[in-house]
Design an enzyme around this catalytic site. Structure first.
Site, PDB file in Angstrom:
ATOM      1  N   ASP A   1       0.807  -0.892  -0.145  1.00 44.48           N
ATOM      2  CA  ASP A   1       0.381  -0.209   0.071  1.00 44.48           C
ATOM      3  C   ASP A   1       1.197   1.661  -0.315  1.00 44.48           C
ATOM      4  O   ASP A   1       1.539   1.807  -0.993  1.00 44.48           O
ATOM      5  CB  ASP A   1      -0.650   0.116   1.424  1.00 44.48           C
ATOM      6  CG  ASP A   1      -1.692   0.725   1.557  1.00 44.48           C
ATOM      7  OD1 ASP A   1      -2.842   1.303   0.491  1.00 44.48           O
ATOM      8  OD2 ASP A   1      -1.965   1.312   2.410  1.00 44.48           O
ATOM      9  N   THR A   2       1.021   1.640   1.436  1.00 51.44           N
ATOM     10  CA  THR A   2       1.948   3.305   1.289  1.00 51.44           C
ATOM     11  C   THR A   2       3.373   2.670   0.751  1.00 51.44           C
ATOM     12  O   THR A   2       4.470   3.467   0.332  1.00 51.44           O
ATOM     13  CB  THR A   2       2.698   3.394   2.561  1.00 51.44           C
ATOM     14  OG1 THR A   2       2.744   2.918   3.857  1.00 51.44           O
ATOM     15  CG2 THR A   2       0.765   4.178   2.830  1.00 51.44           C
TER      16      THR A   2
HETATM   17  P1  IMP Z   1       2.418  -0.373   3.769  1.00 53.62           P
HETATM   18  O1  IMP Z   1       3.030  -0.461   4.767  1.00 53.62           O
HETATM   19  O2  IMP Z   1       1.058   0.709   3.270  1.00 53.62           O
HETATM   20  O3  IMP Z   1       2.677  -0.520   2.803  1.00 53.62           O
HETATM   21  O4  IMP Z   1       1.020  -1.815   4.119  1.00 53.62           O
HETATM   22  C1  IMP Z   1       0.819  -2.790   3.854  1.00 53.62           C
HETATM   23  C2  IMP Z   1       0.141  -3.241   5.203  1.00 53.62           C
HETATM   24  O5  IMP Z   1      -1.531  -2.555   5.311  1.00 53.62           O
HETATM   25  C3  IMP Z   1      -0.247  -4.688   4.250  1.00 53.62           C
HETATM   26  O6  IMP Z   1       0.165  -5.645   4.738  1.00 53.62           O
HETATM   27  C4  IMP Z   1      -1.961  -4.732   4.898  1.00 53.62           C
HETATM   28  O7  IMP Z   1      -1.680  -5.958   6.355  1.00 53.62           O
HETATM   29  C5  IMP Z   1      -1.771  -4.115   5.297  1.00 53.62           C
HETATM   30  N1  IMP Z   1      -3.279  -2.620   3.987  1.00 53.62           N
HETATM   31  C6  IMP Z   1      -3.364  -1.758   3.706  1.00 53.62           C
HETATM   32  N2  IMP Z   1      -4.117  -1.757   2.460  1.00 53.62           N
HETATM   33  C7  IMP Z   1      -5.368  -3.026   3.276  1.00 53.62           C
HETATM   34  C8  IMP Z   1      -6.251  -3.233   2.760  1.00 53.62           C
HETATM   35  O8  IMP Z   1      -6.854  -2.585   1.527  1.00 53.62           O
HETATM   36  N3  IMP Z   1      -7.272  -3.738   3.249  1.00 53.62           N
HETATM   37  C9  IMP Z   1      -6.641  -4.397   4.487  1.00 53.62           C
HETATM   38  N4  IMP Z   1      -5.764  -4.442   4.697  1.00 53.62           N
HETATM   39  C10 IMP Z   1      -4.141  -3.181   3.768  1.00 53.62           C
END
Ligand code: IMP
Length: 185
Positions: free
Chosen positions: A109-110
């Site tokens: 995601d991020t």
């Molecule tokens: P990041 O660190 O922002 O890339 O987020 C990664 C983590 O956020 C993933 O491993 C998920 O656990 C959670 N996440 C991000 N987007 C979603 C979503 O749309 N649904 C559920 N969990 C999410």
């Protein structure tokens, strides 16, 4: 696609976005690519809990190469928003020196979780380090990360199912659902 099927978690209504059969087909293709690219390597899958438990299980059943698997557990989300801070809840409990490591993630995601995990593994002398994610939300990226294998690139919508949760719920669903509507209390 399973049209019209909806689920409710708290105040949130979700509709089917990726059906189980579609997910299975895509995972087969990902596994085929990994099988071709990692032949003869010392292969270790590093699964990121909780979200990737289902993806890891299904992907690894399709890997025909000798391989090992290990798990780390992190958390960053609260409700439908990333908290930004990555908490390591269970760390890596083994050596990875000389291994070709494939990190198995549910969704990028991020990019903060993958960035933090890659940084923590950098000095551990793996032969290589790659990321395999089932879902990618490129529009949400805040930190640049190299993702080698992507199941589905999706728009900026909150999803649940197939390991992904909303406040702990929805992980058991075999399909992936996208947020359709939130009631305001
Ligand atoms: P990041 O660190 O922002 O890339 O987020 C990664 C983590 O956020 C993933 O491993 C998920 O656990 C959670 N996440 C991000 N987007 C979603 C979503 O749309 N649904 C559920 N969990 C999410």
């Amino acid at each position: 696609m399973k049209d019209g099927q909806e689920i409710v978690i708290g105040l949130h209504r979700f509709e089917v976005y990726l059906a189980a059969q579609e997910i299975e087909k895509r995972i087969e293709a990902l596994a085929e690519t990994i099988n071709a690219e990692y032949a003869g390597k010392k292969l270790l899958f590093l699964s990121i809990l909780n979200g990737s438990f289902m993806f890891t299980a299904d992907l690894l059943k399709k890997i025909s190469l000798p391989c090992e698997v290990s798990f780390v557990k992190v958390s960053s989300y609260s409700g439908t928003d990333s908290s930004g801070a990555i908490k390591e809840l269970i760390g890596l409990d083994r050596e990875i020196v000389g291994y070709d490591v494939v990190i198995v993630e549910d969704i990028v995601d991020t990019g903060r979780t993958m960035d933090s995990i890659c940084k923590s593994l950098k000095d551990k002398q793996a032969a290589s380090l790659s990321i395999c994610t089932l879902l990618d939300k490129p529009e949400r990226r805040e930190v640049e990360v190299q993702v080698k294998y992507i199941g589905f690139s999706i728009p900026d919508r909150f999803v649940v199912g197939y390991g992904l949760d909303l406040d702990g719920f929805g992980r058991n669903l075999p399909d992936i659902y996208q947020l359709k509507h939130t009631e305001h209390a």
